[in-house]
Design an enzyme around this catalytic site. Structure first.
Site, PDB file in Angstrom:
ATOM      1  CB  ALA A  70      -0.812  -0.156   1.142  1.00 17.48           C
ATOM      2  CD  GLU A 101      -4.815 -15.097  -2.232  1.00 14.93           C
ATOM      3  OE1 GLU A 101      -4.076 -14.488  -0.891  1.00 14.93           O
ATOM      4  OE2 GLU A 101      -5.078 -16.759  -1.885  1.00 14.93           O
ATOM      5  CE1 TYR A 113       0.423  -6.991  -6.353  1.00 16.84           C
ATOM      6  CE2 TYR A 113      -1.102  -6.537  -6.144  1.00 16.84           C
ATOM      7  CZ  TYR A 113       0.000  -6.574  -5.154  1.00 16.84           C
ATOM      8  OH  TYR A 113      -0.628  -6.239  -4.179  1.00 16.84           O
TER       9      TYR A 113
HETATM   10  C1  LIG Z   1      -1.404  -0.446  -5.287  1.00 22.40           C
HETATM   11  C2  LIG Z   1      -1.089   0.325  -4.747  1.00 22.40           C
HETATM   12  C3  LIG Z   1      -0.190  -0.078  -3.887  1.00 22.40           C
HETATM   13  C4  LIG Z   1      -0.489   1.252  -6.398  1.00 22.40           C
HETATM   14  O1  LIG Z   1       0.833   2.301  -5.805  1.00 22.40           O
HETATM   15  P1  LIG Z   1       1.920   3.148  -6.744  1.00 22.40           P
HETATM   16  O2  LIG Z   1       2.644   3.735  -5.770  1.00 22.40           O
HETATM   17  O3  LIG Z   1       1.001   3.946  -7.285  1.00 22.40           O
HETATM   18  O4  LIG Z   1       1.999   2.522  -7.986  1.00 22.40           O
HETATM   19  P2  LIG Z   1       3.551   2.416  -8.981  1.00 22.40           P
HETATM   20  O5  LIG Z   1       3.756   4.442  -8.807  1.00 22.40           O
HETATM   21  O6  LIG Z   1       4.401   2.074  -8.631  1.00 22.40           O
HETATM   22  O7  LIG Z   1       2.589   2.411 -10.273  1.00 22.40           O
HETATM   23  C5  LIG Z   1       3.834   0.907 -10.601  1.00 22.40           C
HETATM   24  C6  LIG Z   1       2.559   0.348 -12.186  1.00 22.40           C
HETATM   25  O8  LIG Z   1       1.384   0.243 -11.265  1.00 22.40           O
HETATM   26  C7  LIG Z   1      -0.442   0.593 -12.034  1.00 22.40           C
HETATM   27  N1  LIG Z   1      -0.253   1.489 -11.361  1.00 22.40           N
HETATM   28  C8  LIG Z   1      -0.688   1.944 -10.787  1.00 22.40           C
HETATM   29  N2  LIG Z   1      -1.783   3.052  -9.827  1.00 22.40           N
HETATM   30  C9  LIG Z   1      -2.384   2.612 -10.555  1.00 22.40           C
HETATM   31  C10 LIG Z   1      -3.762   2.764 -11.300  1.00 22.40           C
HETATM   32  N3  LIG Z   1      -4.711   4.334 -10.757  1.00 22.40           N
HETATM   33  N4  LIG Z   1      -4.424   3.122 -12.020  1.00 22.40           N
HETATM   34  C11 LIG Z   1      -4.671   2.132 -13.119  1.00 22.40           C
HETATM   35  N5  LIG Z   1      -3.049   0.916 -13.042  1.00 22.40           N
HETATM   36  C12 LIG Z   1      -2.166   1.996 -12.119  1.00 22.40           C
HETATM   37  C13 LIG Z   1       0.961   0.898 -13.130  1.00 22.40           C
HETATM   38  O9  LIG Z   1       1.434  -0.622 -14.370  1.00 22.40           O
HETATM   39  C14 LIG Z   1       1.572   1.860 -12.771  1.00 22.40           C
HETATM   40  O10 LIG Z   1       2.303   1.556 -14.106  1.00 22.40           O
HETATM   41  P3  LIG Z   1       3.304   2.310 -15.163  1.00 22.40           P
HETATM   42  O11 LIG Z   1       3.037   4.074 -13.533  1.00 22.40           O
HETATM   43  O12 LIG Z   1       4.060   2.659 -15.404  1.00 22.40           O
HETATM   44  O13 LIG Z   1       1.772   3.658 -15.566  1.00 22.40           O
HETATM   45  C15 LIG Z   1      -1.952   1.780  -4.803  1.00 22.40           C
HETATM   46  O14 LIG Z   1      -2.760   2.479  -5.452  1.00 22.40           O
HETATM   47  C16 LIG Z   1      -2.638   1.397  -2.853  1.00 22.40           C
HETATM   48  O15 LIG Z   1      -2.204   1.576  -2.433  1.00 22.40           O
HETATM   49  N6  LIG Z   1      -4.118   0.788  -2.997  1.00 22.40           N
HETATM   50  C17 LIG Z   1      -4.597   1.088  -2.438  1.00 22.40           C
HETATM   51  C18 LIG Z   1      -4.486  -0.057  -1.196  1.00 22.40           C
HETATM   52  C19 LIG Z   1      -4.126  -1.855  -2.559  1.00 22.40           C
HETATM   53  O16 LIG Z   1      -5.289  -1.847  -2.741  1.00 22.40           O
HETATM   54  N7  LIG Z   1      -2.837  -2.550  -2.591  1.00 22.40           N
HETATM   55  C20 LIG Z   1      -3.019  -3.291  -3.042  1.00 22.40           C
HETATM   56  C21 LIG Z   1      -3.697  -4.428  -2.495  1.00 22.40           C
HETATM   57  S1  LIG Z   1      -3.431  -6.272  -3.623  1.00 22.40           S
END
Ligand SMILES: CC(C)(COP(=O)(O)OP(=O)(O)OC[C@H]1O[C@@H](n2cnc3c(N)ncnc32)[C@H](O)[C@@H]1OP(=O)(O)O)[C@@H](O)C(=O)NCCC(=O)NCCS
Length: 143
Positions: A70, A101, A113
């Site tokens: 997260a 998951e 992922y």
């Molecule tokens: C999922 C999460 C961890 C991503 O964190 P983040 O630091 O924003 O991710 P990154 O900046 O490293 O992004 C890496 C890749 O993830 C994907 N991605 C991240 N946010 C995205 C979005 N809002 N929509 C689509 N793809 C997304 C993209 O493929 C991105 O690559 P790109 O920048 O080249 O397009 C964040 O949105 C989060 O904390 N969500 C809530 C908690 C959660 O759901 N965790 C997962 C539990 S299984």
């Protein structure tokens, strides 16, 4: 921004962060328990000593299981989750595969992922609650 191993001192701040990130957040106690779990490895991302993200993996009999990842809502889309995930994957080099998951509707996480070599390989019906939702199982086999 730096990525460092989680310590017991991070647990309180992580519980606050989790409330911003999940409908069913982990408690401070859950994070503390994970610091004592010999199978678990967790990293936190820190910006100016403030925790902006975290992720964890279990190594169970040579199989990796990503438990959570997260990033603070104001710090997303800056590559922080990617950096954390790379650390988790490199921690699991001795594993044959890594599973996780993810909620079916969580497209941001699924894209994250997939970008890091995970593929969908199954569905756990109604795996999640609050709200009830299917869990997608993903696997990464090439370590
Ligand atoms: C999922 C999460 C961890 C991503 O964190 P983040 O630091 O924003 O991710 P990154 O900046 O490293 O992004 C890496 C890749 O993830 C994907 N991605 C991240 N946010 C995205 C979005 N809002 N929509 C689509 N793809 C997304 C993209 O493929 C991105 O690559 P790109 O920048 O080249 O397009 C964040 O949105 C989060 O904390 N969500 C809530 C908690 C959660 O759901 N965790 C997962 C539990 S299984």
């Amino acid at each position: 921004m730096k990525i460092v191993p989680m310590t017991t001192e991070d647990a309180k701040e992580l519980a606050v962060l989790d409330q911003l990130c999940f409908n069913v957040p982990w408690s401070e106690k859950s994070f503390l328990e994970e610091t004592e779990n010999p199978l678990a490895t967790y990293f936190v991302a820190k910006e100016d000593e403030k925790i902006v993200g975290y992720g964890g993996i279990w190594n169970v009999s040579g199989e990796g299981q990503i438990t959570n990842i997260a990033v603070h809502p104001e710090m997303r889309k800056k590559g922080i989750a990617s950096k954390i995930l790379k650390e988790l994957i490199s921690c699991a080099k001795s594993c044959e595969k890594i599973f996780l998951e993810v909620r079916e509707s969580n497209l941001a996480a699924i894209c994250l992922y997939e970008k890091h070599g995970f593929e969908k390989c199954g569905v756990r019906k109604n795996f999640y609650h609050s709200p009830v939702e299917n869990g997608i199982i993903m696997i990464r086999e090439e370590m």
